[in-house]
Scaffold this active site. Sequence first.
Site, PDB file in Angstrom:
ATOM      1  CG  HIS A  67      -2.033   1.169   1.998  1.00 55.89           C
ATOM      2  ND1 HIS A  67      -1.953   1.708   2.418  1.00 55.89           N
ATOM      3  CD2 HIS A  67      -2.500   1.711   0.491  1.00 55.89           C
ATOM      4  CE1 HIS A  67      -2.307   3.217   2.414  1.00 55.89           C
ATOM      5  NE2 HIS A  67      -3.298   2.844   1.541  1.00 55.89           N
ATOM      6  CG  HIS A  69       1.562   9.039   1.615  1.00 55.42           C
ATOM      7  ND1 HIS A  69       1.031   7.851   2.467  1.00 55.42           N
ATOM      8  CD2 HIS A  69      -0.889   9.023   1.250  1.00 55.42           C
ATOM      9  CE1 HIS A  69       0.138   8.302   3.092  1.00 55.42           C
ATOM     10  NE2 HIS A  69      -0.678   8.060   2.594  1.00 55.42           N
TER      11      HIS A  69
END
Length: 307
Positions: free
Chosen positions: A24, A99
């Site tokens: 992930h 991110h």
Amino acid sequence: MLIMGSRRKRSSRDIKQLPDHGSHDSFSYWVDEKSPVGPDQTQAVIRLARISLVKKLMKKWSVTQNLTFREQLEAGIRYFDLRVSSKPGDTDQEIYFIHGLFGIKVWDGLMEIDAFLTQHPQEIIFLDFNHFYAMDESHHKCLVLRIQEAFGNKLCPACSVESMTLRSLWEKKYQVLIFYHCPFYKQYPFLWPGKKIPAPWANTTSVQKLILFLETTLSERAPRGAFHVSQAILTPRVKTIARGLVGGLKNTLVHRNLPAILDWVKTQKPGAMGVNIITSDFVDLIDFATTVIELNDLLEDRALTKC
């Protein structure tokens, strides 16, 4: 240890029936706390991040992996969850992983992956470009050109999922499936539409709710026409971050819940309506890869039973 390398006897099986392990936010092993806050964040966070300490704390919650791309590949990871963005002030159309904070250049990551594939010509990987930020058509064209330059003839054209076996991919020397969650995919035959690889997201901090969600979405998995990603991840709320501000994602939420998630994985069955791709945070903390290989062994045992 190579997961695909363990499947030589399963070369004729539909690959969407073969369990695989993914990471992930695969690129987030390094983020740059000196760069601007990413456009994936709210304006409130962007304003708050003008305080230098805030970015240091953000880093603790933005990083979801310890291993580089190469290290993940060597650990058996074959699915990569990718979020990309242009960077404010850049004039060269460069695209970065993102991110919360900016990561490495996409080009650098692609080259690292390609070097591994060149050394291991029977390995197959999935690159899932599922979030795009601050990108116009020129940015998309630049990114797709980079993908072409990196992988060339290794790129597998979009086709029927059911027609794909390891043997058919090996025969054509295809090693890379690119999923592109943007209408831009229609312009290139080697970009697969995002709908071909759904990845339902539980969006919970509760491991019990996560497991229930994973069970439910697996039971609803499309029997044909698509791969399926089970996101075995927990997502922090604002209050989660506030309570574990200094500890970060790994120490606050992930580490203590991984054993329960792994126990769930061990109970799964492969096959048409079983698990396909399972993603997790910090893939090095416990040996997910070995567990997934053992799921593949169930397919072999089942085949032998029918003989």
